[in-house]
Scaffold this active site. Structure first.
Site, PDB file in Angstrom:
ATOM      1  N   SER A   1      30.990  25.261  41.719  1.00 20.45           N
ATOM      2  CA  SER A   1      31.332  25.896  40.451  1.00 20.45           C
ATOM      3  C   SER A   1      31.006  24.973  39.301  1.00 20.45           C
ATOM      4  O   SER A   1      30.997  23.740  39.448  1.00 20.45           O
ATOM      5  CB  SER A   1      32.821  26.244  40.420  1.00 20.45           C
ATOM      6  OG  SER A   1      33.234  26.663  39.129  1.00 20.45           O
TER       7      SER A   1
ATOM      8  N   TYR B   1      42.043  24.325  41.364  1.00 22.39           N
ATOM      9  CA  TYR B   1      40.730  24.930  41.581  1.00 22.39           C
ATOM     10  C   TYR B   1      39.618  23.946  41.229  1.00 22.39           C
ATOM     11  O   TYR B   1      38.683  23.717  42.007  1.00 22.39           O
ATOM     12  CB  TYR B   1      40.603  26.193  40.735  1.00 22.39           C
ATOM     13  CG  TYR B   1      39.264  26.882  40.841  1.00 22.39           C
ATOM     14  CD1 TYR B   1      38.968  27.726  41.914  1.00 22.39           C
ATOM     15  CD2 TYR B   1      38.281  26.701  39.866  1.00 22.39           C
ATOM     16  CE1 TYR B   1      37.738  28.367  42.002  1.00 22.39           C
ATOM     17  CE2 TYR B   1      37.055  27.329  39.947  1.00 22.39           C
ATOM     18  CZ  TYR B   1      36.784  28.164  41.017  1.00 22.39           C
ATOM     19  OH  TYR B   1      35.565  28.785  41.109  1.00 22.39           O
TER      20      TYR B   1
END
Length: 683
Positions: free
Chosen positions: A560, A573
């Site tokens: 990501s 995250y």
């Protein structure tokens, strides 16, 4: 041009073909051909013209449609007998069939066209039933044919398919007006009739009579001899575990000359055959029917150890056997090749037999591998039948070579379309049941890969696999990446489905959006368990398989933008994504010596179609940024340099770019797919 309305004879031919081809007792997959003759109106002269509709080259009788038929003028086809240059030049006649074509389009005429056109009968079937081939491959096949059928079926000595065989059958039919068909030595059967119904009935009479004749000759002793001590089938769970452990090694060996996909079979017929005393002798003789050995090669590779042998001993022995097989195949080629022979296509086995475990078959794609295995089961049935009534006596090795390296067969191979970029590659996609994973699985399959769709949601994985296609293209597996046992089982299933794995996409994920002070240890643990730990476990198990294969591979992490960019309120995250990003670098360094490339993709703002955003992450991120959830995608787009929303398909495109071949020298790389987030530029 031909009439848009199907001719009644062609319609009857298709019905008969589909009926016969739907029953494997009648003919093997893609084997045999059928024809019908009739009169139609010539669109140029308006006069009646005699035509023949015949199954063209390729295709399968069970699924034959009008597009699979060649349509020829019968007068021109039969006139070719006047210019036939003899058996030494009979291959030239195949090109002449094109000048007999009627109308536009139609399938390419096959090598068996002369058989159908020269036989004086309105309908002709040429089939490859196991029972018929058993008589055709028996040492005293001619005598047995007479015993089985009397004068209703004649014997035709072995001749390679072609124009001369058509002349031979036509002459035998003319000399035996009472006959309904023939047994073709080393090959199959041909039957005829004046109506489609009569032809079908005659074909079935020959097939069923041969089955009953063989059954009547069966005694108390098994055709393949007694079971060898210690060679019985392993229990199912143990058998499949051993198969999964061996398959990557065998696939790697079978891919020495060119990459192959595998198929595993542990059917009763195979397990029985490899347990019996006579299986080494019979396997060494090879298959006989041309349809069989064109797909199975001249003979299989057979393990000469019992099922109880330790795995490390089996591995060593297979490496020795493979080297010997390649030397033997090269010698076979050199014994029979001449100056005009095509180059050797590869010396690796297409069929590998393992006592107690089963059969491994290989091909350029999963369907080809599966069909090769099915053909070897046909060959086992043929050997059993021939050994029941006589002795199995396949055609001479030199004749097998003439067909395997036939110029016409080589021309057919050259006409095949170029393989897709990911052909022969087996992909394993975690989180493949939705969102980005689904898009990646679909794209990889579209580029030629066999895809294993892994997801903890069993039904979602099954839906995506079914959406992609048949089990020759995609299979679903249930895998929660937090469960080490499930991961091992899922990759074992991938090995059993296609022979191993070449391309792994670590995509499974979830996201918890909370400020630091609200983030619990449970939030932290589940976030890292799925993405950091889960990716590590999948990569580790996949690397075991890739190393055993010795074919290199690709591991792709869908990490990501948040792995390099400090976004608000996502400590768990972002940290897990940073962990994944560094795994890419660490594994690229460690696995490069095995030819395994490890790369990553850094998406951002994939809202539409995303399982993570649909699961609540979208609402939380929208609240963080103070925008309505339905506008979150547009919000993300506006903060990018390109002002474009990122979709799952964009991420899939990046995965393909990394694995499709053009970046073959790239490893340890992260590709941003974020429409341009300057703060996340890699540096």
């Amino acid at each position: 041009m031909t009439s848009p309305t199907p001719h009644p004879q062609a319609e009857a031919l298709l019905r008969r073909s589909n009926t016969l081809g739907s029953d494997p007792r009648n003919t093997n997959y893609a084997g045999g051909n059928t024809s019908a003759k009739g009169t139609d109106t010539d669109p140029v002269t308006g006069e009646p013209v005699e035509l023949m509709w015949v199954k063209g080259s390729g295709g399968d009788l069970g699924t034959l449609t009008g597009k699979g038929l060649a349509v020829l003028r019968l007068d021109r086809l039969r006139a070719l007998t006047g210019v036939y240059p003899g058996v030494e030049r009979e291959d030239e006649m195949v090109a002449a069939f094109d000048y007999c074509a009627h109308g536009k389009g139609g399938a390419a005429p096959s090598i068996d066209t002369a058989m159908h056109g020269l036989v004086e009968a309105a309908h002709v079937d040429h089939l490859h039933p196991d029972s018929g081939i058993a008589l055709a491959c028996a040492a005293d096949g001619e005598k047995l044919t007479a015993e089985c059928f009397g004068d209703r079926v004649a014997w035709v000595p072995w001749r390679r398919p072609g124009f001369q065989l058509g002349l031979d059958i036509a002459a035998i039919k003319a000399a035996n007006p009472q006959a309904i068909g023939v047994i073709l030595g080393g090959h199959g059967i041909t039957a005829w009739g004046e109506t489609s119904e009569e032809c079908e009935a005659n074909s079935l009479e020959i097939i069923r009579a041969a089955e009953e004749f063989i059954a009547s000759r069966a005694g108390d002793e098994h055709a393949f001899g007694p079971v060898l001590d210690g060679y019985g089938a392993l229990p199912e769970a143990e058998r499949r575990a051993r198969a999964a452990a061996l398959f990557p090694l065998l696939r790697g060996l079978a891919s020495t000359d060119r990459p192959q996909v595998g198929h595993y079979t542990d059917s009763e017929a195979v397990l029985d055959f490899v347990s019996r005393a006579e299986h080494p002798r019979l396997a060494a003789l090879g298959t006989s029917c041309p349809d069989h050995f064109l797909r199975t090669k001249v003979r299989p590779m057979v393990l000469d150890l019992p099922p109880s042998a330790p795995l490390d001993q089996v591995v060593r022995r297979f490496k020795e056997l493979h080297e010997a097989y390649r030397e033997d195949y090269r010698a076979y080629y050199e014994r029979h090749a001449d100056a005009d022979s095509p180059a050797m296509r590869g010396a690796d086995p297409a069929i590998v037999l393992v006592p107690g475990v089963g059969m491994f078959s290989f091909g350029k794609d999963a369907q080809t591998a599966r069909v090769a295995g099915e053909f070897y089961v046909n060959a086992i049935n043929v050997m059993r039948g021939a050994e029941t009534v006589s002795t199995y006596a396949p055609i001479e090795e030199s004749e097998k070579f003439r067909i395997e390296y036939w110029a016409l067969e080589e021309a057919k191979l050259q006409r095949m379309p170029a393989p897709k970029p990911l052909a022969t590659r087996v992909a394993f996609v975690t989180g493949g049941g939705s969102g980005i994973g689904r898009a990646i699985a679909i794209r990889l399959a579209a580029e030629g890969a066999c895809v294993v769709v892994a997801d903890r949601d069993t039904e979602a994985a099954a839906r995506v696999a079914a959406e992609i296609g048949s089990t020759d293209v995609a299979v679903p597996v249930t895998a929660d990446v937090t469960d080490e046992t499930q991961i091992a089982a899922a990759l074992e299933a991938a090995a059993l489905a296609f022979g191993g794995v070449d391309l792994v996409v670590n995509n499974a994920g979830l996201s918890i959006s909370k400020p630091l002070l609200e983030t619990t240890t449970g939030d932290w643990d589940v976030q890292h368990s799925v993405m950091a730990r889960g990716s590590f476990l999948v990569a580790r198990e996949a690397a075991r398989i890739m190393t055993a294969q010795g074919m290199g591979g690709d591991i792709i992490y869908i990490s990501s933008k948040n792995g390099v960019f400090a976004g608000p309120n996502n400590i768990a995250y972002g940290a897990a994504k940073a962990d994944q990003a560094h795994q890419v670098r660490l594994l690229a360094a460690e696995l490069g010596g095995e030819g395994i490339r490890v790369n990553g993709v850094n998406p951002d703002g994939v809202v539409r179609g995303s399982g993570i955003f649909a699961g609540g992450w979208g609402a939380k991120r929208a609240a963080v940024y103070g925008v309505p959830e339905e506008e979150l995608g547009a919000f993300y787009a506006q903060r990018t340099l390109l002002k474009r929303e990122v979709l799952p398909e964009n991420v899939a495109n990046a995965v393909f770019a990394l694995t499709g071949g053009d970046l073959s020298h790239t490893t340890g790389l992260h590709i941003p797919v974020d429409a341009g987030v300057a703060a996340a530029f890699l540096r």
